[in-house]
Structure formats: structure tokens, C-alpha cells
Design an enzyme around this catalytic site. Structure first.
Site, PDB file in Angstrom:
ATOM      1  CG  HIS A 117      20.298  46.960  54.165  1.00  0.00           C
ATOM      2  ND1 HIS A 117      20.178  47.343  52.855  1.00  0.00           N
ATOM      3  CD2 HIS A 117      21.560  47.318  54.548  1.00  0.00           C
ATOM      4  CE1 HIS A 117      21.307  47.910  52.467  1.00  0.00           C
ATOM      5  NE2 HIS A 117      22.160  47.894  53.465  1.00  0.00           N
ATOM      6  CG  ASP A 168      27.283  53.362  52.841  1.00  0.00           C
ATOM      7  OD1 ASP A 168      27.275  52.302  53.482  1.00  0.00           O
ATOM      8  OD2 ASP A 168      26.337  53.707  52.095  1.00  0.00           O
TER       9      ASP A 168
END
Length: 310
Positions: free
Chosen positions: A140, A67
Site C-alpha cells: 500500500h 478512512d
């Protein structure tokens, strides 16, 4: 300096929000633009926003999740097909070069312009004398960065009226004095340009985050920034779920803005579970902690210098 949001949804597009992409107009004399992340269909968003892809001179990729990057090959090829000859530099984590090279090779594509890929680590990314960009590693599941963009201090204005009163005629000497040089006039007088300059104006600082859970590195990245762009993927009550996936909640983004002493927080990267009312609720949660928070929407434009948006 302006921020143009092209995509503000997390993970997948919604009917009103595309996936991540953000254009920064850094206000350079060249008119060049910088793009941060390039999710699927970013080139369509550029068309709708009437942003000229040929003017994009730098693309910063925070991480390689789809994304944030699946729109990149299409944009590179479309830029080429439009006949652009302007150089383009990509900055991003290790693997970015392989992604770009492999995609272009397997699709039989190429670029008509010089394309450079710079795989970065934490630290200084570049410094061109006008703007300095540094990166910090975030929290992350894959290697992910946030970027701190610092504008060098802007030289003060030259007091032309005082110089003319002192007998200095407008012309090439004015430019030398504006540069802070010392000159000798025909009558032997010595004029120091610094004596006729107003104090420099502090440059603006932006902190643009990739996807992240709470991390100590975030404070250094954001400290004192005029604008901080940060994800608020989920609501405050879903902190455990957000953090387990390397994301932040509304309250966590706002707490960072408060603790870092930023002037304005702009939240983006909202989960697709939130409709318009849900997004407004996320904004309200942020404002409980940090009042000067704005909610990004696709095609919103924020004026960094005026610290306002339209």
C-alpha cells in the site's frame, strides 16, 4: 468468536456503508472486544450495533489513511466521557502515537483510563497464552499491515465419568487433572490427568487484512486460516487501477483465498462506485474463483466457530 462489521466502504462513506471498522469478539472470559480500524463515525456505528465501546480493550490500526483512523480520537474521548476506567491498548504503524497524542493535545482532550500505544513492525505483536497476533507488511502507498489472529489449541474435555468409575471424587482434584497434572490418591494410586483428557481441539485462525495490492506476504498471513477478511475494492476488469493504488480486485482476493487454503473469504472495503447490485456482482466474481466467499455489509455478524453468519 464473532466478527461484527461496522464499516465496509472504501475511502468515503455511502448511504448504506460507512468506512472501515470491524469488531472481533475473541470469546475471552473477560468479555473484552477488539476493534480493527476506526474510520470516521465508528462510534455512531457502535451505538447502532449495540456494541459497548467500554468493552473494547484492544484497537488494531492497519494504516493511517483517514478512512481507517479518523474516527479514533472521537471514540477515545467518548469512551472517557462515559466513565470507562478499563485499560485500552492501541496497535498500529509508526506515527500512530503522534497522531493520537497530537489530536488529544490540540483539542484539549484526555482519557480517564490507562491508554497505551504500541507501534508495531512485522512479526509477533503479542501472545497472551490464549491468542497470538502477528503482523505482516502489505502493499500500500503508506505503511500498512494485516493481522493474523491464532487461537491456541483448546484443551480436551476431562472424562469425568471414567474418573468417578475409577474412584476419584469430583472436586479440586478434577481441576488439577484437567490441567494435565499427575496426582496421588489417598490409597496410593497415581492418576495421570493426560490419560483422561480428550485430544485438544485446534484453535481458530483469522487473517484480517488492511488495504493491499497483491503481495507475497499475503500468502503467509492467510495460509490455512478459517476466515480471511480481505478487501475487494474494485471489479476484476479494473486490476491495473486497483493495483496502482495499492488495492485488490475481487478476483485477486479470491485467488489469494484459494491459494492460501482458507476455509472462508469475507470481502469488504468496496469502492463507493458500487451500489447493492454492484456489490452483488463483486461477490459473484469472487465466487467464480473461490466458492466459499461472503459479502460483508455494515452490521453483518459472522460466527467464526460455526463458519456461518447471520
Amino acid at each position: 468468536m464473532q466478527l461484527h462489521f461496522l464499516g465496509t466502504s472504501a475511502g468515503v462513506p455511502t448511504r448504506t456503508r460507512n468506512v472501515s471498522a470491524l469488531v472481533l469478539n475473541p470469546g475471552l472470559a473477560s468479555g473484552g472486544l477488539w476493534l480493527f480500524d476506526c474510520g470516521e463515525a465508528t462510534q455512531h456505528q457502535l451505538l447502532a450495533a449495540t456494541v459497548n465501546a467500554g468493552k473494547i480493550e484492544k484497537i488494531f490500526i492497519t494504516h493511517l489513511h483517514g478512512d481507517h483512523i479518523f474516527g479514533l480520537p472521537g471514540l477515545l474521548c467518548s469512551r472517557s466521557m462515559a466513565g470507562s476506567q478499563a485499560p485500552l491498548t492501541l496497535y498500529g504503524p509508526k506515527g500512530l502515537r503522534e497522531f493520537v497524542d497530537t489530536t488529544l493535545r490540540l483539542s484539549g482532550s484526555w482519557t480517564s483510563y490507562p491508554l497505551e500505544t504500541v507501534e508495531i513492525d512485522a512479526g509477533l505483536v503479542f501472545n497472551d497464552g490464549q491468542l497470538r497476533v502477528s503482523a505482516r507488511r502489505l502493499a500500500h502507498p503508506v505503511e500498512c499491515y494485516g493481522f493474523r489472529i491464532e487461537q491456541h489449541d483448546i484443551p480436551g474435555a476431562l472424562d469425568a465419568a471414567r474418573l468417578i468409575a475409577a474412584g476419584v471424587k469430583p472436586g479440586p482434584l478434577f481441576q488439577r487433572l484437567k490441567n494435565g497434572e499427575t496426582i496421588t490418591l489417598a490409597d496410593g494410586r497415581i492418576i495421570n490427568g493426560l490419560d483422561y483428557l480428550a485430544p485438544p481441539r485446534p484453535g481458530k485462525t483469522l487473517a484480517i487484512f488492511g488495504d493491499t495490492g497483491p503481495t507475497p506476504a499475503a500468502l503467509a498471513l492467510a495460509r490455512g486460516a478459517d476466515v480471511m477478511v480481505h478487501e475487494a475494492t474494485l471489479e476484476a476488469a479494473m486490476a491495473q487501477k486497483a493495483n496502482s493504488r495499492g488495492h485488490s480486485t475481487s478476483h485477486q482476493a479470491a485467488e489469494l483465498a484459494r491459494d492460501a487454503g482458507v476455509r472462508r473469504l469475507i470481502i469488504t472495503h468496496l469502492s463507493s462506485r458500487y451500489d447493492s447490485a454492484g456489490a452483488t456482482a463483486l461477490l459473484a466474481e469472487c465466487r467464480e474463483v473461490f466458492a466459499n466467499t461472503a459479502l460483508a455489509a455494515d452490521f453483518a455478524v459472522f460466527d467464526v466457530r460455526a463458519d456461518a453468519f447471520r
